[in-house]
Design an enzyme around this catalytic site. Structure first.
Site, PDB file in Angstrom:
ATOM      1  N   GLU A 184      -9.994 -10.260  -7.801  1.00  0.00           N
ATOM      2  CA  GLU A 184      -9.056  -9.145  -7.614  1.00  0.00           C
ATOM      3  C   GLU A 184      -7.915  -9.205  -8.637  1.00  0.00           C
ATOM      4  O   GLU A 184      -7.480  -8.169  -9.155  1.00  0.00           O
ATOM      5  CB  GLU A 184      -8.524  -9.161  -6.170  1.00  0.00           C
ATOM      6  CG  GLU A 184      -9.635  -8.848  -5.174  1.00  0.00           C
ATOM      7  CD  GLU A 184      -9.199  -8.903  -3.709  1.00  0.00           C
ATOM      8  OE1 GLU A 184      -8.023  -9.225  -3.424  1.00  0.00           O
ATOM      9  OE2 GLU A 184     -10.049  -8.615  -2.853  1.00  0.00           O
ATOM     10  N   TYR A 203     -12.550  -1.644  -3.628  1.00  0.00           N
ATOM     11  CA  TYR A 203     -13.066  -1.839  -2.263  1.00  0.00           C
ATOM     12  C   TYR A 203     -14.593  -1.683  -2.190  1.00  0.00           C
ATOM     13  O   TYR A 203     -15.128  -1.386  -1.118  1.00  0.00           O
ATOM     14  CB  TYR A 203     -12.395  -0.850  -1.304  1.00  0.00           C
ATOM     15  CG  TYR A 203     -10.993  -1.270  -0.890  1.00  0.00           C
ATOM     16  CD1 TYR A 203     -10.785  -2.441  -0.166  1.00  0.00           C
ATOM     17  CD2 TYR A 203      -9.885  -0.485  -1.190  1.00  0.00           C
ATOM     18  CE1 TYR A 203      -9.509  -2.827   0.241  1.00  0.00           C
ATOM     19  CE2 TYR A 203      -8.602  -0.866  -0.784  1.00  0.00           C
ATOM     20  CZ  TYR A 203      -8.432  -2.040  -0.078  1.00  0.00           C
ATOM     21  OH  TYR A 203      -7.174  -2.427   0.335  1.00  0.00           O
ATOM     22  N   HIS A 224      -2.223  -5.525   1.550  1.00  0.00           N
ATOM     23  CA  HIS A 224      -3.531  -6.152   1.334  1.00  0.00           C
ATOM     24  C   HIS A 224      -3.307  -7.573   0.848  1.00  0.00           C
ATOM     25  O   HIS A 224      -2.317  -7.853   0.173  1.00  0.00           O
ATOM     26  CB  HIS A 224      -4.329  -5.386   0.271  1.00  0.00           C
ATOM     27  CG  HIS A 224      -5.531  -6.137  -0.220  1.00  0.00           C
ATOM     28  ND1 HIS A 224      -6.720  -6.140   0.475  1.00  0.00           N
ATOM     29  CD2 HIS A 224      -5.715  -6.955  -1.290  1.00  0.00           C
ATOM     30  CE1 HIS A 224      -7.586  -6.909  -0.169  1.00  0.00           C
ATOM     31  NE2 HIS A 224      -6.999  -7.415  -1.241  1.00  0.00           N
ATOM     32  N   PHE A 263     -15.433   3.664   7.427  1.00  0.00           N
ATOM     33  CA  PHE A 263     -14.069   4.057   7.067  1.00  0.00           C
ATOM     34  C   PHE A 263     -13.832   4.074   5.553  1.00  0.00           C
ATOM     35  O   PHE A 263     -12.705   4.272   5.105  1.00  0.00           O
ATOM     36  CB  PHE A 263     -13.041   3.130   7.734  1.00  0.00           C
ATOM     37  CG  PHE A 263     -13.240   1.667   7.436  1.00  0.00           C
ATOM     38  CD1 PHE A 263     -12.805   1.110   6.238  1.00  0.00           C
ATOM     39  CD2 PHE A 263     -13.856   0.831   8.369  1.00  0.00           C
ATOM     40  CE1 PHE A 263     -12.990  -0.238   5.964  1.00  0.00           C
ATOM     41  CE2 PHE A 263     -14.046  -0.523   8.100  1.00  0.00           C
ATOM     42  CZ  PHE A 263     -13.604  -1.052   6.889  1.00  0.00           C
ATOM     43  N   THR A 308      -5.221  -7.524  10.490  1.00  0.00           N
ATOM     44  CA  THR A 308      -5.525  -6.240   9.830  1.00  0.00           C
ATOM     45  C   THR A 308      -5.036  -5.058  10.655  1.00  0.00           C
ATOM     46  O   THR A 308      -4.465  -4.107  10.132  1.00  0.00           O
ATOM     47  CB  THR A 308      -7.054  -6.110   9.614  1.00  0.00           C
ATOM     48  OG1 THR A 308      -7.494  -7.250   8.871  1.00  0.00           O
ATOM     49  CG2 THR A 308      -7.403  -4.846   8.863  1.00  0.00           C
ATOM     50  N   ASN A 324      -2.254   0.179   6.873  1.00  0.00           N
ATOM     51  CA  ASN A 324      -1.731  -1.120   7.312  1.00  0.00           C
ATOM     52  C   ASN A 324      -0.842  -1.815   6.290  1.00  0.00           C
ATOM     53  O   ASN A 324      -0.643  -3.016   6.344  1.00  0.00           O
ATOM     54  CB  ASN A 324      -2.868  -2.022   7.801  1.00  0.00           C
ATOM     55  CG  ASN A 324      -3.827  -2.402   6.696  1.00  0.00           C
ATOM     56  OD1 ASN A 324      -3.727  -1.891   5.589  1.00  0.00           O
ATOM     57  ND2 ASN A 324      -4.745  -3.309   6.993  1.00  0.00           N
ATOM     58  N   LYS A 356       0.818  -1.214   0.000  1.00  0.00           N
ATOM     59  CA  LYS A 356       0.000   0.000   0.000  1.00  0.00           C
ATOM     60  C   LYS A 356       0.859   1.275   0.000  1.00  0.00           C
ATOM     61  O   LYS A 356       2.066   1.223   0.266  1.00  0.00           O
ATOM     62  CB  LYS A 356      -0.947  -0.037   1.214  1.00  0.00           C
ATOM     63  CG  LYS A 356      -1.975  -1.177   1.124  1.00  0.00           C
ATOM     64  CD  LYS A 356      -2.976  -1.095   2.270  1.00  0.00           C
ATOM     65  CE  LYS A 356      -4.012  -2.205   2.183  1.00  0.00           C
ATOM     66  NZ  LYS A 356      -5.041  -2.100   3.254  1.00  0.00           N
ATOM     67  N   ARG A 376      -2.046 -14.253   4.056  1.00  0.00           N
ATOM     68  CA  ARG A 376      -2.701 -13.592   5.189  1.00  0.00           C
ATOM     69  C   ARG A 376      -1.928 -13.848   6.488  1.00  0.00           C
ATOM     70  O   ARG A 376      -1.831 -12.974   7.346  1.00  0.00           O
ATOM     71  CB  ARG A 376      -4.169 -14.017   5.287  1.00  0.00           C
ATOM     72  CG  ARG A 376      -4.961 -13.472   4.084  1.00  0.00           C
ATOM     73  CD  ARG A 376      -6.404 -13.881   4.080  1.00  0.00           C
ATOM     74  NE  ARG A 376      -7.180 -13.216   5.113  1.00  0.00           N
ATOM     75  CZ  ARG A 376      -7.674 -11.981   5.008  1.00  0.00           C
ATOM     76  NH1 ARG A 376      -7.431 -11.253   3.934  1.00  0.00           N
ATOM     77  NH2 ARG A 376      -8.390 -11.462   5.973  1.00  0.00           N
ATOM     78  N   ARG A 411       2.672  -6.665   8.812  1.00  0.00           N
ATOM     79  CA  ARG A 411       2.008  -5.508   9.447  1.00  0.00           C
ATOM     80  C   ARG A 411       2.615  -5.163  10.804  1.00  0.00           C
ATOM     81  O   ARG A 411       2.711  -3.990  11.171  1.00  0.00           O
ATOM     82  CB  ARG A 411       0.508  -5.773   9.554  1.00  0.00           C
ATOM     83  CG  ARG A 411      -0.169  -5.652   8.176  1.00  0.00           C
ATOM     84  CD  ARG A 411      -1.572  -6.153   8.216  1.00  0.00           C
ATOM     85  NE  ARG A 411      -2.325  -5.844   6.996  1.00  0.00           N
ATOM     86  CZ  ARG A 411      -3.377  -6.537   6.602  1.00  0.00           C
ATOM     87  NH1 ARG A 411      -3.794  -7.574   7.322  1.00  0.00           N
ATOM     88  NH2 ARG A 411      -4.020  -6.206   5.503  1.00  0.00           N
TER      89      ARG A 411
HETATM   90  P1  CMP Z   1      -7.514  -4.618   3.522  1.00  0.00           P
HETATM   91  O1  CMP Z   1      -7.083  -6.007   3.813  1.00  0.00           O
HETATM   92  O2  CMP Z   1      -6.874  -3.935   2.381  1.00  0.00           O
HETATM   93  O3  CMP Z   1      -9.106  -4.630   3.308  1.00  0.00           O
HETATM   94  C1  CMP Z   1      -9.967  -3.616   3.749  1.00  0.00           C
HETATM   95  C2  CMP Z   1      -9.235  -2.492   4.419  1.00  0.00           C
HETATM   96  O4  CMP Z   1     -10.030  -1.621   5.158  1.00  0.00           O
HETATM   97  C3  CMP Z   1      -8.280  -3.055   5.438  1.00  0.00           C
HETATM   98  O5  CMP Z   1      -7.231  -3.737   4.805  1.00  0.00           O
HETATM   99  C4  CMP Z   1      -7.911  -1.809   6.212  1.00  0.00           C
HETATM  100  O6  CMP Z   1      -6.870  -1.094   5.584  1.00  0.00           O
HETATM  101  C5  CMP Z   1      -9.183  -1.006   6.122  1.00  0.00           C
HETATM  102  N1  CMP Z   1      -9.853  -0.981   7.424  1.00  0.00           N
HETATM  103  C6  CMP Z   1     -10.410  -2.020   8.071  1.00  0.00           C
HETATM  104  N2  CMP Z   1     -10.911  -1.612   9.251  1.00  0.00           N
HETATM  105  C7  CMP Z   1     -10.671  -0.268   9.334  1.00  0.00           C
HETATM  106  C8  CMP Z   1     -10.953   0.723  10.302  1.00  0.00           C
HETATM  107  N3  CMP Z   1     -11.592   0.419  11.447  1.00  0.00           N
HETATM  108  N4  CMP Z   1     -10.556   1.986  10.045  1.00  0.00           N
HETATM  109  C9  CMP Z   1      -9.912   2.294   8.892  1.00  0.00           C
HETATM  110  N5  CMP Z   1      -9.625   1.378   7.934  1.00  0.00           N
HETATM  111  C10 CMP Z   1      -9.991   0.116   8.157  1.00  0.00           C
END
Ligand code: CMP
Length: 137
Positions: A126, A49, A115, A57, A91, A112, A9, A85, A102
């Site tokens: 995807e 997304y 992905h 969010f 996450t 984070n 990212k 993962r 992470r």
């Molecule tokens: P990702 O695995 O890319 O898939 C969805 C993304 O949403 C996740 O990683 C985070 O970057 C983001 N995300 C999930 N929960 C939150 C949150 N509470 N606040 C902000 N971003 C979030």
């Protein structure tokens, strides 16, 4: 062999962690089958997304994912979806295990650094979204 879709990212790209994250993927036995650096438009981030469109969010997520270049990846190994993962960790980096991507590089649940697809079905969707028409090796 299974493929998964991954993104390094914009936070990790800006902080010079592309190499570190790719090294963790390779050390975990992944072959990098496709890689592309790309600055996503808001539209591309929204489309990618879309399943999260109703989440509070979502705006923040789209803003972040289009703030600078990211690296799009097709990763392959046995059990690639689950294994990537594991390598990424939870996450929220606060909950991620030691030695995960992470835990090592991410600053917050929003920023984070990586992905990974959450199922084989979504990996196929995807990969097709970002590598359309590409015959992945
Ligand atoms: P990702 O695995 O890319 O898939 C969805 C993304 O949403 C996740 O990683 C985070 O970057 C983001 N995300 C999930 N929960 C939150 C949150 N509470 N606040 C902000 N971003 C979030």
């Amino acid at each position: 062999m299974e493929k998964t879709f991954a993104i390094i990212k914009p936070d990790a790209v800006a902080d010079n962690h592309i190499g570190g994250i790719l090294a963790m993927a390779e050390a975990a036995g992944f072959k990098i089958r496709a890689a592309q650096m790309k600055h996503l438009t808001r539209k591309e981030a929204e489309g990618f997304y879309a399943v999260h469109a109703e989440r509070p969010f979502f705006g923040e997520l789209v803003e972040f994912m289009s703030e600078g270049p990211c690296v799009l990846l097709a990763l392959e190994r046995e059990d690639a979806v689950a294994k990537w993962r594991d390598v990424m960790g939870a996450t929220n980096p606060a909950n991620a295990a030691e030695g995960t991507v992470r835990k090592t590089y991410a600053k917050s649940v929003g920023r984070n650094c990586a992905h990974g697809s959450d199922s084989k079905e979504n990996a196929a969707i995807e990969l097709a979204y970002f590598f359309p028409g590409t015959a992945l090796l």
